[in-house]
Every structure is written in C-alpha cells, then in structure tokens.
Design an enzyme around this catalytic site. Structure first.
Site, PDB file in Angstrom:
ATOM      1  N   GLY A   1       2.322   2.091  10.720  1.00  0.00           N
ATOM      2  CA  GLY A   1       3.154   3.091  10.543  1.00  0.00           C
ATOM      3  C   GLY A   1       3.678   3.545  12.116  1.00  0.00           C
ATOM      4  O   GLY A   1       4.482   4.597  12.263  1.00  0.00           O
TER       5      GLY A   1
ATOM      6  N   GLU B   1      -7.115   4.055   7.752  1.00  0.00           N
ATOM      7  CA  GLU B   1      -6.832   5.801   7.354  1.00  0.00           C
ATOM      8  C   GLU B   1      -7.898   6.235   6.862  1.00  0.00           C
ATOM      9  O   GLU B   1      -8.453   7.512   6.916  1.00  0.00           O
ATOM     10  CB  GLU B   1      -5.697   6.050   6.659  1.00  0.00           C
ATOM     11  CG  GLU B   1      -4.505   5.772   7.468  1.00  0.00           C
ATOM     12  CD  GLU B   1      -3.057   5.301   6.687  1.00  0.00           C
ATOM     13  OE1 GLU B   1      -2.923   5.428   5.437  1.00  0.00           O
ATOM     14  OE2 GLU B   1      -1.957   4.900   7.388  1.00  0.00           O
TER      15      GLU B   1
ATOM     16  N   ASN C   1       0.825  -1.214   0.149  1.00  0.00           N
ATOM     17  CA  ASN C   1      -0.068  -0.194  -0.006  1.00  0.00           C
ATOM     18  C   ASN C   1       0.944   1.095  -0.157  1.00  0.00           C
ATOM     19  O   ASN C   1       1.468   1.777   1.141  1.00  0.00           O
ATOM     20  CB  ASN C   1      -0.827   0.030   1.055  1.00  0.00           C
ATOM     21  CG  ASN C   1      -1.860   1.281   1.311  1.00  0.00           C
ATOM     22  OD1 ASN C   1      -1.815   1.995   0.568  1.00  0.00           O
ATOM     23  ND2 ASN C   1      -2.391   1.467   2.597  1.00  0.00           N
ATOM     24  N   TRP C   2       0.998   1.850  -1.094  1.00  0.00           N
ATOM     25  CA  TRP C   2       1.883   2.834  -1.442  1.00  0.00           C
ATOM     26  C   TRP C   2       1.497   4.156  -0.616  1.00  0.00           C
ATOM     27  O   TRP C   2       2.330   5.173  -0.337  1.00  0.00           O
ATOM     28  CB  TRP C   2       2.162   3.108  -2.737  1.00  0.00           C
ATOM     29  CG  TRP C   2       2.961   2.214  -3.354  1.00  0.00           C
ATOM     30  CD1 TRP C   2       3.272   0.932  -2.797  1.00  0.00           C
ATOM     31  CD2 TRP C   2       3.719   2.241  -4.745  1.00  0.00           C
ATOM     32  NE1 TRP C   2       4.011   0.172  -3.833  1.00  0.00           N
ATOM     33  CE2 TRP C   2       4.114   0.910  -5.066  1.00  0.00           C
ATOM     34  CE3 TRP C   2       3.570   3.279  -5.673  1.00  0.00           C
ATOM     35  CZ2 TRP C   2       4.752   0.591  -6.062  1.00  0.00           C
ATOM     36  CZ3 TRP C   2       4.072   2.742  -7.066  1.00  0.00           C
ATOM     37  CH2 TRP C   2       4.650   1.555  -7.234  1.00  0.00           C
ATOM     38  N   LYS C   3       0.230   4.261  -0.214  1.00  0.00           N
ATOM     39  CA  LYS C   3      -0.324   5.437   0.273  1.00  0.00           C
ATOM     40  C   LYS C   3      -0.378   6.852  -0.546  1.00  0.00           C
ATOM     41  O   LYS C   3      -0.200   6.559  -1.892  1.00  0.00           O
ATOM     42  CB  LYS C   3       0.049   5.659   1.641  1.00  0.00           C
ATOM     43  CG  LYS C   3      -0.198   4.477   2.527  1.00  0.00           C
ATOM     44  CD  LYS C   3      -0.011   4.800   4.060  1.00  0.00           C
ATOM     45  CE  LYS C   3       0.142   3.508   4.886  1.00  0.00           C
ATOM     46  NZ  LYS C   3       0.042   3.529   6.383  1.00  0.00           N
TER      47      LYS C   3
ATOM     48  N   GLU D   1      -5.467  -5.458  10.375  1.00  0.00           N
ATOM     49  CA  GLU D   1      -4.530  -4.254  10.641  1.00  0.00           C
ATOM     50  C   GLU D   1      -4.797  -3.631  11.936  1.00  0.00           C
ATOM     51  O   GLU D   1      -5.621  -2.678  11.955  1.00  0.00           O
ATOM     52  CB  GLU D   1      -4.534  -3.342   9.449  1.00  0.00           C
ATOM     53  CG  GLU D   1      -4.266  -3.883   8.031  1.00  0.00           C
ATOM     54  CD  GLU D   1      -3.575  -2.913   7.264  1.00  0.00           C
ATOM     55  OE1 GLU D   1      -2.377  -3.013   6.867  1.00  0.00           O
ATOM     56  OE2 GLU D   1      -4.157  -1.921   6.956  1.00  0.00           O
TER      57      GLU D   1
ATOM     58  N   SER E   1       3.372  -2.380  10.492  1.00  0.00           N
ATOM     59  CA  SER E   1       5.048  -2.388  10.523  1.00  0.00           C
ATOM     60  C   SER E   1       5.381  -3.767  10.213  1.00  0.00           C
ATOM     61  O   SER E   1       6.516  -4.253  10.823  1.00  0.00           O
ATOM     62  CB  SER E   1       5.166  -1.760  12.071  1.00  0.00           C
ATOM     63  OG  SER E   1       4.593  -0.713  12.191  1.00  0.00           O
TER      64      SER E   1
ATOM     65  N   HIS F   1      -9.485   0.511   4.630  1.00  0.00           N
ATOM     66  CA  HIS F   1      -8.275   0.958   5.438  1.00  0.00           C
ATOM     67  C   HIS F   1      -8.540   1.762   6.643  1.00  0.00           C
ATOM     68  O   HIS F   1      -9.241   2.734   6.640  1.00  0.00           O
ATOM     69  CB  HIS F   1      -7.543   1.604   4.451  1.00  0.00           C
ATOM     70  CG  HIS F   1      -6.086   1.393   4.902  1.00  0.00           C
ATOM     71  ND1 HIS F   1      -5.621   2.691   5.946  1.00  0.00           N
ATOM     72  CD2 HIS F   1      -4.687   0.683   5.047  1.00  0.00           C
ATOM     73  CE1 HIS F   1      -4.390   2.282   6.312  1.00  0.00           C
ATOM     74  NE2 HIS F   1      -3.870   1.100   5.597  1.00  0.00           N
TER      75      HIS F   1
ATOM     76  N   GLY G   1       2.802  -0.940   4.236  1.00  0.00           N
ATOM     77  CA  GLY G   1       2.726   0.276   4.177  1.00  0.00           C
ATOM     78  C   GLY G   1       4.176   0.696   3.910  1.00  0.00           C
ATOM     79  O   GLY G   1       4.943   0.491   2.766  1.00  0.00           O
ATOM     80  N   GLY G   2       4.998   1.349   4.600  1.00  0.00           N
ATOM     81  CA  GLY G   2       6.235   1.912   4.619  1.00  0.00           C
ATOM     82  C   GLY G   2       7.517   1.123   4.123  1.00  0.00           C
ATOM     83  O   GLY G   2       8.117   1.409   3.192  1.00  0.00           O
TER      84      GLY G   2
HETATM   85  C1  PEP Z   1      -0.768  -0.053   5.904  1.00  0.00           C
HETATM   86  O1  PEP Z   1      -0.765   1.163   5.741  1.00  0.00           O
HETATM   87  O2  PEP Z   1      -1.802  -0.692   5.713  1.00  0.00           O
HETATM   88  C2  PEP Z   1       0.234  -0.543   6.824  1.00  0.00           C
HETATM   89  C3  PEP Z   1       0.404  -1.792   7.309  1.00  0.00           C
HETATM   90  O3  PEP Z   1       1.485   0.296   7.155  1.00  0.00           O
HETATM   91  P1  PEP Z   1       2.759  -0.009   7.568  1.00  0.00           P
HETATM   92  O4  PEP Z   1       3.276  -1.350   7.187  1.00  0.00           O
HETATM   93  O5  PEP Z   1       3.748   1.225   7.503  1.00  0.00           O
HETATM   94  O6  PEP Z   1       2.563  -0.106   9.105  1.00  0.00           O
END
Ligand code: PEP
Length: 253
Positions: A173, A97, A9-11, A167, A212, A95, A233-234
């Site tokens: 994040g 967010e 997920n590049w956000k 999640e 994470s 998601h 994500g990251g």
């Molecule tokens: C996400 O945005 O779905 C996510 C899991 O981010 P991260 O891996 O950065 O925690």
C-alpha cells in the site's frame, strides 16, 4: 511447471453494487489461459453473493482471514467450515495487517493455517519483513520465523495444499515495490528453506509476491523464476488494473 496465481485482496472496500461491477468487469476480461488462476478475496459479508456471481466461471473465491476455532462462543469470528459453506476455496492467513493491527501471533497464524486446511480450504500464508527489519539485515530471519512457526506445527507436507505469499510490509500500500531482484532473492530463499525439508514440495509450492504490484511492474516480477504470481491489494479494486496484472502473468505462461 507451476501455475501463476493472481489474487485480489479487496481488504475492507466495496459494496454490493461496486462488487457486482468489479466482478462483472473481471469476468468479461479474464485471460483464457490455463496457466493463470485468478482469485478474489472480498470482505466477509459479500462472500456468498460473490460466490453466486462467479458460479460456473474460472474465477476463484477466498476470504481475508478465518478463525482457528471450529465453532462456539467466539463473537465476531468466522469458522473455516463457514467459508467453505459459502463457496470459498482459499483464505489468507497471517496478512501483515492482521499481524500488526490485530495482534495475530505466529502461533495464531499457524493455528488458522491448520484449521483452514482441516476444513478443506487452501491457506495463502503471508510472510514478510518490515522496513526496519530489512534495513537491519533481518529479512531472512523474520521470514524464516514466520514460515517455521507454521511448518513446525503443520508439517512441510501440508504445503501440498497451501500457497505462500511473500509480502514485504514496506511495500504494501505504499507504492514502493520490491525490485524483481529483491523479491526473487527472498522467494529463492523461501524455496531453499522448504527444500531443506522436502525437495519435491519446494519445487511445487507456489510463492506469490505482494506489495504494490501494478500492471506496469507485474511482468518484471512474474518473469523471475521463483515468483509464481501476485497478491494484489490496491490494484485489485479496478477490473482493468487487476486484469492488466492477470494478463502479464498469462503472457508469461
Ligand atoms: C496486500 O494487501 O496484500 C497488498 C499487497 O496491497 P498493495 O498491492 O496495495 O500493496
């Protein structure tokens, strides 16, 4: 036997040049394993270009959100059919967010899930509790409410064309990962809830963990019996980090 999915997920990150380099890096190092599907979810403006870049490869494309409407006067929104049109197979729905920052209700998430499937997209339904909810012992209740909002309106049979992502909001994040045991407990619970409605669906549906995930913790998480890969994500923004996670899944396949 369920396949792993490792989804990035590049956000709201990237540019044409950065995406080209990231996709090239992923394509160059993708594990050649039938047991892992790799998926990238770039921001909307880059989907069509990304589709061109990955054409002919095993890398799959998804979007990060979608409208629940088919077409019409919904300024700024993107219809499910448009995502199909530009080559998406998957779309994230619900998601945390989107739920927290854009006020997406459980009902709106359910409507997006249904609309996505109607257009032939595979929704990746994200569920998960906040830190406060976990600390007050409400993890299962919150996850059940989010899941049931979708299953009540769409029906359990629709999980044949969907993926679930657990999640925990407190792990997204933040650098705090759920331990493999904490994640497994919730994944097992989700599978049990689905199993009360349909045993076959419960054993077939892929449930990803997100929060994470990194190259050095992926194997521990993916080694658990009910964890079928990750939503990243990251660590999906650098090809070597994303590939380390993909390779961890491939090694377990
Ligand atoms: C996400 O945005 O779905 C996510 C899991 O981010 P991260 O891996 O950065 O925690």
């Amino acid at each position: 036997m369920r396949k792993f999915i490792v989804a990035g997920n590049w956000k709201m990150n990237g540019s044409l040049a950065a995406n080209d380099a990231l996709i090239a890096g992923i394509l160059a190092g993708m594990p050649d394993s039938e047991n892992v599907d790799l998926l990238i979810c770039p921001p909307m403006p880059y989907l069509a270009t990304a589709a061109d870049k990955i054409a002919g490869s095993r890398l799959k494309l998804g979007a990060q959100t979608v409208s629940e409407h088919e077409s019409g006067a919904y300024t700024g929104e993107t219809a499910p059919s448009m995502l199909r049109d530009v080559g998406c197979e998957f779309v994230l729905v619900g998601h945390s967010e989107r739920r927290a920052l854009y006020g997406e209700s459980a009902q709106a998430v359910a409507a997006k899930y249904v609309a996505a499937q109607s257009a032939g997209l595979i929704p990746v339904l994200c569920v998960g509790e906040s830190l406060e909810e976990r600390e007050s012992g409400k993890t299962e209740q919150v996850v059940d409410e989010q899941l049931n909002a979708v299953l009540d309106s769409a029906g359990v049979a629709t999980l044949a064309n969907a993926v679930i992502a657990y999640e925990p909001v407190w792990a997204i994040g933040t650098g705090k990962t759920a331990s493999p045991e904490q994640a497994q407990d919730v994944h097992e619970h989700i599978r049990r809830v689905v199993g009360e409605l349909d045993e076959t669906m419960a054993s077939a549906v892929q449930i990803l963990y997100g929060g994470s995930v990194k190259g050095d913790n992926a194997a521990g998480l993916f080694g658990k019996p009910d964890i079928d890969g990750g939503l990243i994500g990251g660590a999906s923004l650098k090809s070597e980090d994303f590939l380390a996670i993909a390779n961890a899944a491939a090694a377990l396949g």
